[in-house]
Design an enzyme around this catalytic site. Structure first.
Site, PDB file in Angstrom:
ATOM      1  N   GLY A 189       0.801  -1.211   0.000  1.00  0.00           N
ATOM      2  CA  GLY A 189       0.000   0.000   0.000  1.00  0.00           C
ATOM      3  C   GLY A 189       0.838   1.267   0.000  1.00  0.00           C
ATOM      4  O   GLY A 189       0.474   2.263  -0.636  1.00  0.00           O
ATOM      5  N   THR A 190       1.956   1.250   0.709  1.00  0.00           N
ATOM      6  CA  THR A 190       2.824   2.430   0.755  1.00  0.00           C
ATOM      7  C   THR A 190       3.353   2.767  -0.633  1.00  0.00           C
ATOM      8  O   THR A 190       3.345   3.923  -1.064  1.00  0.00           O
ATOM      9  CB  THR A 190       3.986   2.208   1.737  1.00  0.00           C
ATOM     10  OG1 THR A 190       3.463   2.175   3.072  1.00  0.00           O
ATOM     11  CG2 THR A 190       5.023   3.318   1.635  1.00  0.00           C
ATOM     12  N   ASN A 198      -6.812   5.123   9.096  1.00  0.00           N
ATOM     13  CA  ASN A 198      -6.247   3.891   9.637  1.00  0.00           C
ATOM     14  C   ASN A 198      -6.177   3.883  11.154  1.00  0.00           C
ATOM     15  O   ASN A 198      -6.090   2.819  11.764  1.00  0.00           O
ATOM     16  CB  ASN A 198      -4.850   3.649   9.054  1.00  0.00           C
ATOM     17  CG  ASN A 198      -3.908   4.806   9.274  1.00  0.00           C
ATOM     18  OD1 ASN A 198      -4.182   5.927   8.844  1.00  0.00           O
ATOM     19  ND2 ASN A 198      -2.789   4.562   9.933  1.00  0.00           N
ATOM     20  N   GLN A 233      -7.536   0.614   4.418  1.00  0.00           N
ATOM     21  CA  GLN A 233      -8.304   0.162   5.578  1.00  0.00           C
ATOM     22  C   GLN A 233      -9.747  -0.149   5.232  1.00  0.00           C
ATOM     23  O   GLN A 233     -10.397  -0.964   5.887  1.00  0.00           O
ATOM     24  CB  GLN A 233      -8.274   1.230   6.680  1.00  0.00           C
ATOM     25  CG  GLN A 233      -6.957   1.380   7.387  1.00  0.00           C
ATOM     26  CD  GLN A 233      -6.597   0.177   8.239  1.00  0.00           C
ATOM     27  OE1 GLN A 233      -7.453  -0.576   8.674  1.00  0.00           O
ATOM     28  NE2 GLN A 233      -5.314  -0.005   8.476  1.00  0.00           N
ATOM     29  N   HIS A 260      -2.376  -7.248   2.820  1.00  0.00           N
ATOM     30  CA  HIS A 260      -2.344  -7.816   4.167  1.00  0.00           C
ATOM     31  C   HIS A 260      -3.395  -7.242   5.108  1.00  0.00           C
ATOM     32  O   HIS A 260      -3.539  -7.719   6.234  1.00  0.00           O
ATOM     33  CB  HIS A 260      -0.945  -7.675   4.777  1.00  0.00           C
ATOM     34  CG  HIS A 260      -0.567  -6.271   5.156  1.00  0.00           C
ATOM     35  ND1 HIS A 260      -0.440  -5.860   6.459  1.00  0.00           N
ATOM     36  CD2 HIS A 260      -0.267  -5.198   4.401  1.00  0.00           C
ATOM     37  CE1 HIS A 260      -0.082  -4.590   6.495  1.00  0.00           C
ATOM     38  NE2 HIS A 260       0.038  -4.165   5.251  1.00  0.00           N
ATOM     39  N   CYS A 268       3.088   2.071  11.875  1.00  0.00           N
ATOM     40  CA  CYS A 268       4.136   2.433  10.908  1.00  0.00           C
ATOM     41  C   CYS A 268       5.269   3.229  11.545  1.00  0.00           C
ATOM     42  O   CYS A 268       5.904   4.047  10.888  1.00  0.00           O
ATOM     43  CB  CYS A 268       3.510   3.223   9.755  1.00  0.00           C
ATOM     44  SG  CYS A 268       2.262   2.284   8.858  1.00  0.00           S
TER      45      CYS A 268
END
Length: 377
Positions: free
Chosen positions: A70-71, A148, A178, A200, A324
């Site tokens: 996602g990042t 998130n 999310q 994930h 994170c």
């Protein structure tokens, strides 16, 4: 262990393991090759691309770009269109994921204009502020579908419309990492030109994500190399991961109605017990606009860091803020943007439920939390 940290990551679904297995064993070919094993791997990637495109309402499978998570998808969405343009920058909100805010900061260091919009005490973004913030020089407007940390849901379609009133050519990006497991996220429902997802969070493997990119958008890649993904993302495809992610997406879509009902009821029961036993408990998101799996609470007078350690010892996994920061507990930029003081933010804990959660676990966890709060007070 009662696992209430699904916003950080989820367990891999059995169906996902089964779908991935052939590409971890005999079908390990590199999809960029020309022989039979490579062709089979390539076919698996393209079949997954078609499934993902259909679930997102994409016009064509090639609007799906597979990434390393996602990042990376967020970075490509924010940085790629801006660098592809000769000028212009990005507008976003103060409560976005670090993947968006740090990408915007990178553009700022390159001299591109960056505007970070304030939110209200609930974390909401005002469409009028969006319309004022977006200008003719804005290339990308980025707003997450759901936060998130708090689980707050944004009305992305309304915010996208506000951005386009100010600049009809602006590209709208939404980080739906999310939200996808619980909410209807498609091109049509969001009005977005770019949509980022991560495997994930859905019951898929770590290290794989995707970015929907509406046809016709120019992107400067953020990873350079062999030119895979039509030159938009170089690197050997994670075939098993891609297959597993798309299976997790399909399972999430099929399970959504049950997920919202079952997980939402477990979360609500959890909060009801906490409210009964901790009368001054505060829930940090409006009930009418949050994900069914998030419970972000403030317990006045109880340090979150201490509570989390005690919960871990008691067999309950939870979190403070985002996952994170390499395990460090520090002042959440989301809570700071919402107006929390450092003391108030240090009293906030995120409990997040998922596809494996049960009502019995939620009830047991609530009793453990309440008992520990009484002891700590």
């Amino acid at each position: 262990m009662i696992y209430l940290d699904h916003a950080a990551t989820t367990a891999v679904r059995p169906e996902v393991r089964e779908a991935m297995a052939p590409y971890l064993d005999a079908g390990y070919g590199n999809p960029s090759g020309v022989h039979g094993m490579s062709r089979r791997a390539k076919n698996a990637v393209e079949a997954a691309r078609e499934r993902a495109a259909a679930m997102l309402g994409a016009a064509h499978p090639l609007e799906i770009v597979f990434t390393g998570g996602g990042t990376e998808a967020d970075n490509l969405a924010v940085i790629g269109p801006v660098l592809a343009a000769s000028h212009g920058g990005v507008v976003t909100s103060a409560t976005e994921h670090e993947a968006v805010l740090e990408a915007a900061g990178f553009l700022g260091r390159l001299g591109r204009p960056v505007t970070v919009l304030d939110v209200d005490g609930d974390g909401r973004l005002d469409p009028q502020d969006v319309a004022r913030g977006v200008t003719g020089d804005t290339i990308v407007f980025s707003v997450m579908t759901a936060n998130n940390e708090t689980g707050l849901l944004h009305d992305v379609a309304a915010l996208a419309a506000a951005a386009r009133r100010a600049n009809p050519a602006v590209l709208v990006h939404t980080d739906a990492v999310q939200a996808f497991i619980a909410e209807d996220v498609t091109c049509g429902s969001t009005g977005a030109d770019l949509i980022a997802l991560a495997s994930h969070k859905l019951g898929g493997p770590k290290g794989v994500g995707l970015l929907y990119v509406r046809d016709g958008i120019d992107l400067e890649p953020v990873i350079h190399g062999g030119g895979q993904e039509l030159g938009r993302r170089s690197g050997t495809h994670n075939v098993a991961g891609i297959v597993g992610m798309v299976e997790a997406m399909a399972d999430s879509v099929a399970d959504r109605p049950t997920f919202r009902t079952r997980v939402g009821a477990a979360r609500d029961g959890f909060e009801q017990t906490l409210r009964t036993r901790i009368p001054d408990l505060e829930v940090n998101a409006p009930r009418d606009a949050r994900l069914p799996q998030h419970s972000h609470v403030r317990i006045p007078g109880v340090a979150a860091e201490t509570l989390l350690v005690r919960l871990d010892q008691a067999g309950v996994a939870a979190a403070a803020g985002s996952a994170c920061h390499s395990g460090a507990i520090e002042m959440s930029h989301v809570l700071a943007a919402m107006g929390f003081s450092e003391t108030e933010a240090a009293e906030c804990v995120r409990f997040s439920f998922g596809w494996t959660s049960t009502a019995a676990e939620a009830d047991e966890a609530a009793s453990i939390v309440a008992d520990l709060v009484e002891e700590l007070r």
